[in-house]
Design a protein around this motif. Structure first.
Motif, PDB file in Angstrom:
ATOM      1  N   ARG A 195      -5.097  -9.510   0.195  1.00 28.48           N
ATOM      2  CA  ARG A 195      -6.163  -9.115   1.137  1.00 28.48           C
ATOM      3  C   ARG A 195      -7.137 -10.260   1.377  1.00 28.48           C
ATOM      4  N   GLU A 211       2.308   5.244  -8.289  1.00 32.83           N
ATOM      5  CA  GLU A 211       1.428   6.156  -9.025  1.00 32.83           C
ATOM      6  C   GLU A 211       2.207   7.289  -9.690  1.00 32.83           C
ATOM      7  N   TYR A 252       2.460   1.446  -3.412  1.00 29.55           N
ATOM      8  CA  TYR A 252       1.449   1.771  -4.427  1.00 29.55           C
ATOM      9  C   TYR A 252       1.418   3.284  -4.667  1.00 29.55           C
ATOM     10  N   LEU A 296      -2.532  -7.092  -4.560  1.00 27.12           N
ATOM     11  CA  LEU A 296      -3.155  -6.647  -3.301  1.00 27.12           C
ATOM     12  C   LEU A 296      -4.499  -7.330  -3.072  1.00 27.12           C
ATOM     13  N   LYS A 297      -5.261  -7.500  -4.133  1.00 27.85           N
ATOM     14  CA  LYS A 297      -6.564  -8.165  -4.004  1.00 27.85           C
ATOM     15  C   LYS A 297      -6.384  -9.595  -3.490  1.00 27.85           C
ATOM     16  N   LEU A 300       0.497  -0.587 -12.002  1.00 29.08           N
ATOM     17  CA  LEU A 300      -0.658  -0.453 -11.110  1.00 29.08           C
ATOM     18  C   LEU A 300      -1.657  -1.603 -11.226  1.00 29.08           C
ATOM     19  N   PRO A 301      -2.007  -2.072 -12.434  1.00 33.54           N
ATOM     20  CA  PRO A 301      -2.927  -3.216 -12.500  1.00 33.54           C
ATOM     21  C   PRO A 301      -2.350  -4.477 -11.854  1.00 33.54           C
ATOM     22  N   ASP A 348      -2.616  -3.944  -8.145  1.00 31.55           N
ATOM     23  CA  ASP A 348      -4.019  -4.083  -7.728  1.00 31.55           C
ATOM     24  C   ASP A 348      -4.403  -5.550  -7.574  1.00 31.55           C
ATOM     25  N   ALA A 349      -4.042  -6.354  -8.561  1.00 31.75           N
ATOM     26  CA  ALA A 349      -4.376  -7.781  -8.517  1.00 31.75           C
ATOM     27  C   ALA A 349      -3.644  -8.480  -7.374  1.00 31.75           C
ATOM     28  N   GLN A 357       0.826  -1.203   0.000  1.00 30.36           N
ATOM     29  CA  GLN A 357       0.000   0.000   0.000  1.00 30.36           C
ATOM     30  C   GLN A 357       0.863   1.256   0.000  1.00 30.36           C
TER      31      GLN A 357
END
Length: 124
Positions: free
Chosen positions: A51, A31, A27, A47-48, A40-41, A44-45, A24
């Motif tokens: 989590r 940016e 991230y 981190l998803k 970033l994608p 995102d994946a 995080q």
């Protein structure tokens, strides 16, 4: 008292928690990249997935009546993690460098086994 299998589960939970927090923070820096549309994608994946695993492990720990109360930095080399269990509270001491190394290995393994088909495609 924490049983060996519970301690293993707790350790994995702590590593994933640190991995999510680190990603995080990174991230926000990502940016600013010129090629952020590439990174970033992927982040995102990643981190998803992390989590989801974090919440699954947390659910397992709650089911076993174990919860993390908090982290305390002892000094630049060690941190204490206070754990509440059904029987009593426990303080576990971790070497910061060892945690960092284990989180890095966790993330590398996560990326190696990553399904890149589920990463959202960049849109121009």
């Amino acid at each position: 008292m924490i049983k060996p299998d519970q301690r293993q589960l707790l350790h994995k939970y702590l590593l994933i928690e640190l991995a999510v927090k680190s990603l995080q923070i990174d991230y926000q820096k990502t940016e600013q990249f010129k090629m952020k549309i590439v990174f970033l994608p992927l982040m995102d994946a990643l981190l998803k997935d992390l989590r989801q695993e974090y919440f699954d492990l947390k659910r397992q720990l709650v089911h076993q009546k174990i919860r993390v109360i908090g982290w305390t930095n002892v000094d630049e080399y060690f941190s204490d993690v206070q754990i509440a269990t059904a029987g009593n509270d426990v303080v576990l001491r971790y070497a910061n460098q060892a945690l960092k190394t284990q989180v890095e290995k966790l993330l590398i393994n996560q990326i190696k086994g990553f399904d890149f088909d589920k990463v959202p495609k960049a849109i121009n």
